[in-house]
Design a protein around this motif. Structure first.
Motif, PDB file in Angstrom:
ATOM      1  N   SER A 239      48.662  43.274  48.192  1.00 14.69           N
ATOM      2  CA  SER A 239      48.747  42.385  47.036  1.00 14.69           C
ATOM      3  C   SER A 239      47.385  41.777  46.760  1.00 14.69           C
ATOM      4  CB  SER A 239      49.764  41.261  47.283  1.00 14.69           C
ATOM      5  OG  SER A 239      49.298  40.435  48.329  1.00 14.69           O
ATOM      6  N   GLY A 240      47.253  41.201  45.588  1.00 17.51           N
ATOM      7  CA  GLY A 240      46.010  40.546  45.205  1.00 17.51           C
ATOM      8  C   GLY A 240      45.874  40.538  43.695  1.00 17.51           C
ATOM      9  N   VAL A 241      45.167  39.528  43.189  1.00 16.35           N
ATOM     10  CA  VAL A 241      44.968  39.398  41.747  1.00 16.35           C
ATOM     11  C   VAL A 241      43.625  40.021  41.364  1.00 16.35           C
ATOM     12  CG1 VAL A 241      44.678  37.778  39.830  1.00 16.35           C
ATOM     13  CG2 VAL A 241      46.396  37.325  41.599  1.00 16.35           C
ATOM     14  N   TYR A 242      43.709  41.023  40.507  1.00 14.27           N
ATOM     15  CA  TYR A 242      42.524  41.754  40.017  1.00 14.27           C
ATOM     16  C   TYR A 242      42.033  41.035  38.769  1.00 14.27           C
ATOM     17  CZ  TYR A 242      39.910  45.778  38.068  1.00 14.27           C
ATOM     18  OH  TYR A 242      38.950  46.612  37.542  1.00 14.27           O
TER      19      TYR A 242
ATOM     20  N   PRO B 107      46.602  45.935  44.061  1.00 15.21           N
ATOM     21  CA  PRO B 107      46.809  44.630  43.419  1.00 15.21           C
ATOM     22  C   PRO B 107      48.225  44.500  42.849  1.00 15.21           C
ATOM     23  CG  PRO B 107      44.893  45.774  42.479  1.00 15.21           C
ATOM     24  CD  PRO B 107      45.591  46.736  43.383  1.00 15.21           C
ATOM     25  N   ASP B 108      48.703  43.251  42.770  1.00 17.05           N
ATOM     26  CA  ASP B 108      50.030  43.032  42.182  1.00 17.05           C
ATOM     27  C   ASP B 108      49.971  42.240  40.888  1.00 17.05           C
ATOM     28  OD1 ASP B 108      49.305  40.700  43.547  1.00 17.05           O
ATOM     29  OD2 ASP B 108      51.408  40.137  43.868  1.00 17.05           O
ATOM     30  N   ASP B 109      48.774  41.862  40.470  1.00 18.40           N
ATOM     31  CA  ASP B 109      48.683  41.127  39.200  1.00 18.40           C
ATOM     32  C   ASP B 109      47.243  41.214  38.709  1.00 18.40           C
ATOM     33  OD1 ASP B 109      49.555  39.654  37.039  1.00 18.40           O
ATOM     34  OD2 ASP B 109      50.467  38.071  38.246  1.00 18.40           O
ATOM     35  N   LEU B 110      47.021  40.854  37.450  1.00 18.87           N
ATOM     36  CA  LEU B 110      45.657  40.916  36.924  1.00 18.87           C
ATOM     37  C   LEU B 110      45.421  39.827  35.893  1.00 18.87           C
ATOM     38  CD1 LEU B 110      45.669  42.156  33.788  1.00 18.87           C
ATOM     39  CD2 LEU B 110      46.031  44.300  34.971  1.00 18.87           C
TER      40      LEU B 110
END
Ligand code: HPA
Length: 252
Positions: free
Chosen positions: A158-161, A105-108
């Motif tokens: 990538s992906g938002v956790y 992931p690249d953001d949360l």
């Protein structure tokens, strides 16, 4: 520059047998923030010192909301960690993150509440507001992606956790809301772990393994049997381990 000491935080899919010959560091559970969820183990892999901690403890005793992240990260730093790679299972929301997908992931988004979430508990610790614009360390993420490439392991980079409180799973309406707000996957464990790592100056990145579709994404009459899906991922767990192996082999 000498190779840095990498610390691995193992999630539901790991046990302390990750690295044969690892030795427990005596007294490593004790911290000013209480007991870490497991001792810290140390060993050498590809000539590099590695540390290991079990997020849910031996025998899986700490549910996600009770994981003592300040103690865990403190224990790893005390043991000499220079950077942290954490492994966590998630439920997939984005179509590219179905069961079996491995994602960095690249953001949360942190939707937890009431957890021990900081080392700056005040007043005696003082007040500090860390920059958390990019919650995951970009250098560690890039090296994880490169390691996956070398090892021939397909990963989503990538992906938002989206971190929920748990321990219950989400409702279908909650997952619809998370999707509408940009969440790609849902899990219960990266928060506040990532933030405490940043507070302690430890570069931190996450390797997530999707073990189910999040609630309501792929309708099934019986709902999600989490124990079943989490247990049925042995082959993918092997891929995650191979990715970590390649990461360590790649040095810093
Ligand atoms: N929701 C929250 N956490 C999870 C899930 C899920 O569907 N799957 C694995 N961890």
């Amino acid at each position: 520059m000498a190779d840095r000491t990498m610390a691995l935080i193992g999630g539901s899919s790991f046990d302390s047998g990750w690295l044969p010959g690892m030795a427990e560091i005596p007294g490593s559970r004790r911290t000013p923030y209480g007991e870490a969820s497991s001792p810290v183990w140390e060993g050498i892999l590809h000539g590099r010192r590695v540390l290991f901690l079990l997020r849910h403890g031996e025998g899986h005793r700490y549910p996600p909301h009770a994981v003592p992240s300040p103690a865990n990260l403190w224990a790893l730093r005390e043991a000499g960690a220079d950077e942290v790679v954490a492994v966590a299972t998630v439920g997939g929301i984005s179509p590219r993150l179905g069961p079996g997908a491995i994602v960095i992931p690249d953001d949360l988004v942190d939707c937890t509440r009431g957890r021990a979430s900081t080392i700056y508990t005040g007043p005696e610790t003082g007040v500090r507001h860390i920059d958390f614009t990019r919650p995951f360390d970009e250098g560690v993420r890039a090296r994880l992606g490169a390691a996956a490439g070398r090892a021939g392991i397909p990963v989503e980079s990538s992906g938002v956790y989206w971190c929920t409180e748990g321990p219950r799973l989400e409702t279908a309406a909650e997952v619809r809301a998370i999707r509408a707000l940009g969440g790609d996957m849902v899990g219960m464990t990266a928060c506040p772990e990532a933030a405490v790592a940043r507070e302690l100056g430890l570069p931190y990145a996450l390797v997530s393994l999707s073990v189910n579709w999040a609630a309501g994404i792929a309708e099934s009459a019986s709902g999600i049997d989490f124990a079943l899906v989490a247990g049925g991922m042995e082959e993918k767990n092997r891929s995650v381990r191979a990715l970590l192996d390649a990461f360590v082999a790649g040095g810093c």
